[in-house]
Design a protein around this motif. Sequence first.
Motif, PDB file in Angstrom:
ATOM      1  N   ARG A 274       0.830  -1.206   0.000  1.00  0.00           N
ATOM      2  CA  ARG A 274       0.000   0.000   0.000  1.00  0.00           C
ATOM      3  C   ARG A 274       0.867   1.260   0.000  1.00  0.00           C
ATOM      4  NH1 ARG A 274      -5.294   0.999  -1.468  1.00  0.00           N
ATOM      5  NH2 ARG A 274      -6.236   2.636  -0.213  1.00  0.00           N
ATOM      6  N   MET A 275       1.931   1.269   0.792  1.00  0.00           N
ATOM      7  CA  MET A 275       2.810   2.431   0.841  1.00  0.00           C
ATOM      8  C   MET A 275       3.509   2.625  -0.495  1.00  0.00           C
ATOM      9  SD  MET A 275       3.613   4.840   3.049  1.00  0.00           S
ATOM     10  CE  MET A 275       3.839   4.421   4.778  1.00  0.00           C
ATOM     11  N   LEU A 276       3.909   1.532  -1.155  1.00  0.00           N
ATOM     12  CA  LEU A 276       4.527   1.636  -2.475  1.00  0.00           C
ATOM     13  C   LEU A 276       3.551   2.247  -3.468  1.00  0.00           C
ATOM     14  CD1 LEU A 276       6.929   0.904  -4.403  1.00  0.00           C
ATOM     15  CD2 LEU A 276       5.727  -1.254  -4.841  1.00  0.00           C
ATOM     16  N   VAL A 277       2.306   1.787  -3.446  1.00  0.00           N
ATOM     17  CA  VAL A 277       1.277   2.315  -4.347  1.00  0.00           C
ATOM     18  C   VAL A 277       1.091   3.810  -4.119  1.00  0.00           C
ATOM     19  CG1 VAL A 277      -1.190   2.283  -4.863  1.00  0.00           C
ATOM     20  CG2 VAL A 277       0.057   0.130  -4.645  1.00  0.00           C
ATOM     21  N   LEU A 278       0.971   4.223  -2.856  1.00  0.00           N
ATOM     22  CA  LEU A 278       0.759   5.640  -2.549  1.00  0.00           C
ATOM     23  C   LEU A 278       1.938   6.486  -3.017  1.00  0.00           C
ATOM     24  CD1 LEU A 278      -0.734   5.373   1.061  1.00  0.00           C
ATOM     25  CD2 LEU A 278      -1.968   5.886  -1.051  1.00  0.00           C
ATOM     26  N   ALA A 279       3.147   6.017  -2.755  1.00  0.00           N
ATOM     27  CA  ALA A 279       4.337   6.791  -3.107  1.00  0.00           C
ATOM     28  C   ALA A 279       4.459   6.976  -4.614  1.00  0.00           C
ATOM     29  CB  ALA A 279       5.584   6.110  -2.548  1.00  0.00           C
ATOM     30  N   ILE A 280       4.229   5.909  -5.377  1.00  0.00           N
ATOM     31  CA  ILE A 280       4.338   6.006  -6.835  1.00  0.00           C
ATOM     32  C   ILE A 280       3.184   6.829  -7.406  1.00  0.00           C
ATOM     33  CG2 ILE A 280       4.297   4.679  -8.989  1.00  0.00           C
ATOM     34  CD1 ILE A 280       5.760   2.446  -7.532  1.00  0.00           C
ATOM     35  N   ALA A 281       1.981   6.645  -6.867  1.00  0.00           N
ATOM     36  CA  ALA A 281       0.816   7.387  -7.367  1.00  0.00           C
ATOM     37  C   ALA A 281       0.979   8.885  -7.145  1.00  0.00           C
ATOM     38  CB  ALA A 281      -0.448   6.885  -6.686  1.00  0.00           C
ATOM     39  N   LEU A 282       1.609   9.283  -6.047  1.00  0.00           N
ATOM     40  CA  LEU A 282       1.846  10.706  -5.800  1.00  0.00           C
ATOM     41  C   LEU A 282       2.731  11.312  -6.886  1.00  0.00           C
ATOM     42  CD1 LEU A 282       2.295  10.617  -1.940  1.00  0.00           C
ATOM     43  CD2 LEU A 282       0.753  12.180  -3.138  1.00  0.00           C
ATOM     44  N   VAL A 283       3.769  10.591  -7.282  1.00  0.00           N
ATOM     45  CA  VAL A 283       4.653  11.090  -8.337  1.00  0.00           C
ATOM     46  C   VAL A 283       3.897  11.185  -9.662  1.00  0.00           C
ATOM     47  CG1 VAL A 283       6.780  10.680  -9.621  1.00  0.00           C
ATOM     48  CG2 VAL A 283       6.666  10.124  -7.183  1.00  0.00           C
ATOM     49  N   LYS A 284       3.109  10.161  -9.959  1.00  0.00           N
ATOM     50  CA  LYS A 284       2.333  10.142 -11.200  1.00  0.00           C
ATOM     51  C   LYS A 284       1.269  11.241 -11.219  1.00  0.00           C
ATOM     52  CE  LYS A 284       1.020   8.258 -15.138  1.00  0.00           C
ATOM     53  NZ  LYS A 284       1.834   8.355 -16.347  1.00  0.00           N
ATOM     54  N   SER A 285       0.901  11.750 -10.045  1.00  0.00           N
ATOM     55  CA  SER A 285      -0.163  12.754  -9.937  1.00  0.00           C
ATOM     56  C   SER A 285       0.363  14.177  -9.946  1.00  0.00           C
ATOM     57  CB  SER A 285      -0.969  12.517  -8.652  1.00  0.00           C
ATOM     58  OG  SER A 285      -1.527  11.227  -8.622  1.00  0.00           O
ATOM     59  N   LYS A 286       1.599  14.387 -10.336  1.00  0.00           N
ATOM     60  CA  LYS A 286       2.172  15.736 -10.372  1.00  0.00           C
ATOM     61  C   LYS A 286       1.259  16.691 -11.146  1.00  0.00           C
ATOM     62  CE  LYS A 286       6.503  18.144 -11.451  1.00  0.00           C
ATOM     63  NZ  LYS A 286       5.900  19.291 -12.121  1.00  0.00           N
ATOM     64  N   ASP A 287       0.951  17.835 -10.504  1.00  0.00           N
ATOM     65  CA  ASP A 287       0.081  18.859 -11.092  1.00  0.00           C
ATOM     66  C   ASP A 287      -1.324  18.321 -11.391  1.00  0.00           C
ATOM     67  OD1 ASP A 287       2.162  20.798 -11.107  1.00  0.00           O
ATOM     68  OD2 ASP A 287       2.922  19.970 -12.979  1.00  0.00           O
ATOM     69  N   ALA A 288      -1.762  17.333 -10.639  1.00  0.00           N
ATOM     70  CA  ALA A 288      -3.073  16.721 -10.870  1.00  0.00           C
ATOM     71  C   ALA A 288      -3.732  16.390  -9.521  1.00  0.00           C
ATOM     72  CB  ALA A 288      -2.941  15.478 -11.743  1.00  0.00           C
ATOM     73  N   ILE A 289      -4.706  15.501  -9.554  1.00  0.00           N
ATOM     74  CA  ILE A 289      -5.480  15.135  -8.368  1.00  0.00           C
ATOM     75  C   ILE A 289      -5.311  13.655  -8.089  1.00  0.00           C
ATOM     76  CG2 ILE A 289      -7.834  14.843  -7.488  1.00  0.00           C
ATOM     77  CD1 ILE A 289      -8.568  17.482  -8.747  1.00  0.00           C
ATOM     78  N   LEU A 290      -5.102  13.318  -6.813  1.00  0.00           N
ATOM     79  CA  LEU A 290      -4.983  11.928  -6.382  1.00  0.00           C
ATOM     80  C   LEU A 290      -6.172  11.586  -5.496  1.00  0.00           C
ATOM     81  CD1 LEU A 290      -3.438   9.250  -6.151  1.00  0.00           C
ATOM     82  CD2 LEU A 290      -2.135  10.252  -4.256  1.00  0.00           C
ATOM     83  N   LEU A 291      -6.888  10.521  -5.853  1.00  0.00           N
ATOM     84  CA  LEU A 291      -8.081  10.071  -5.137  1.00  0.00           C
ATOM     85  C   LEU A 291      -7.797   8.691  -4.556  1.00  0.00           C
ATOM     86  CD1 LEU A 291     -10.260  11.029  -8.164  1.00  0.00           C
ATOM     87  CD2 LEU A 291     -10.362  12.274  -6.014  1.00  0.00           C
ATOM     88  N   ILE A 292      -8.016   8.543  -3.236  1.00  0.00           N
ATOM     89  CA  ILE A 292      -7.653   7.294  -2.569  1.00  0.00           C
ATOM     90  C   ILE A 292      -8.833   6.820  -1.717  1.00  0.00           C
ATOM     91  CG2 ILE A 292      -5.930   6.124  -1.157  1.00  0.00           C
ATOM     92  CD1 ILE A 292      -4.251   8.800  -1.476  1.00  0.00           C
ATOM     93  N   ASP A 293      -9.364   5.662  -2.041  1.00  0.00           N
ATOM     94  CA  ASP A 293     -10.482   5.100  -1.280  1.00  0.00           C
ATOM     95  C   ASP A 293      -9.944   4.248  -0.132  1.00  0.00           C
ATOM     96  OD1 ASP A 293     -13.127   4.847  -0.685  1.00  0.00           O
ATOM     97  OD2 ASP A 293     -13.650   3.616  -2.414  1.00  0.00           O
ATOM     98  N   GLU A 294     -10.389   4.548   1.094  1.00  0.00           N
ATOM     99  CA  GLU A 294      -9.919   3.852   2.301  1.00  0.00           C
ATOM    100  C   GLU A 294      -8.389   3.864   2.351  1.00  0.00           C
ATOM    101  OE1 GLU A 294     -11.877   3.213   4.604  1.00  0.00           O
ATOM    102  OE2 GLU A 294     -13.805   3.232   3.582  1.00  0.00           O
TER     103      GLU A 294
END
Length: 374
Positions: A274-294
């Motif tokens: 889960r932490m790996l997913v969050l960390a990579i998704a944050l980078v991919k979301s540069k200048d955008a929006i990150l939506l995380i369920d639970e």
Amino acid sequence: MISALTIENYRGFKNFSMNKVKRINLIVGGNNIGKTSVLEAIMLIISKGDPQTIWKIISGRGEIVNYVGIPQGVIQPEISVRHLFHGHEVKLGSAFKISAIMTQANKSIDVDFKIIEAKQVDQILYASLPSEGMDTFGPKIALSITRSDKKNPLLLSIPLSSQGTLKQNTLQTLVNINFQQFPNEDERAVFQYIPTTSLTGQELISMWNAVALTAEEKRVVEALQSLDDNIEQVAAISSPVIFPQFGQKTGFIVKMRDLEKPVPIGSLGEGTWRMLVLAIALVKSKDAILLIDEIDIGLHFRALSSMWEMIVAASNRLNVQVFATTHNNDCIKSLAMLKESEISIQRIESFDGPAIYYSADEIRVAATRNIEVR
């Protein structure tokens, strides 16, 4: 960034609003109160009604009516659009609307979805589509998508069956016909969505290129080290073939300080993945929006502070706006401990009315006095 959101007649919501939206927003509330629906509404407004986003939302919920075979023997999924409408009803005039105020230009954007009778041009389009599942008799209906764009307000009319169902090949035909309105996946990446099931190894590997061999790769490792300080490196497996039957957490290996050979990341448990997913998704979301369920799924309460510190630092550094949901009071308390002003809690109490807003100071007071805000 979004500073306010309004939802009318979408899923369970009759009339809902969320104001004073910040950079980091935690959405709380009881079961079946619409937290995931808020994330979906944000996807729809940010993608400006992209029908491919509609497909992802409905199929992600498992709202698939059936599977229909076509003459070539290919199985085509069919989704039910009616579940997007308040009351689960599709008829002429059924409609829902999503609006948002954007911080950058301080202007409102609106996307309207309405069931209309197919016009003559749509009738021609019907004739060009595969006939399986489309009604031969009775009125032809379509899902009309319009947006607050004076130059091009009509996005698309999507042909539906009289029961409000849509086929994958129908959608793909429409996308091909209107290809100029639908850019490729990279150009359309205005948001990233992490469901409760997290992301698969294949999905995560496709995002890894935004991280690998950059300064952000070190920060991903640091995020994993907050869970286990024996972690030294992380890498994607070079093989292009991922076997889903062997589980979701495939495609990544981790080098541990006390082990000679790297181990599959799945060996380290749900929290590390889960932490790996969050960390990579944050980078991919540069200048955008990150939506995380639970957001806290798989993470021990002692790891939540590290998670929030990572998210706040990365969102400020990469200009990411975050919307997350939780049921976990420890998740709320760990957010309250941060010395950060651009955070909010939005509590949903009703399908008809505004969310209750808690500022950063109010969150801290509630946490120290054990006041329930969920």
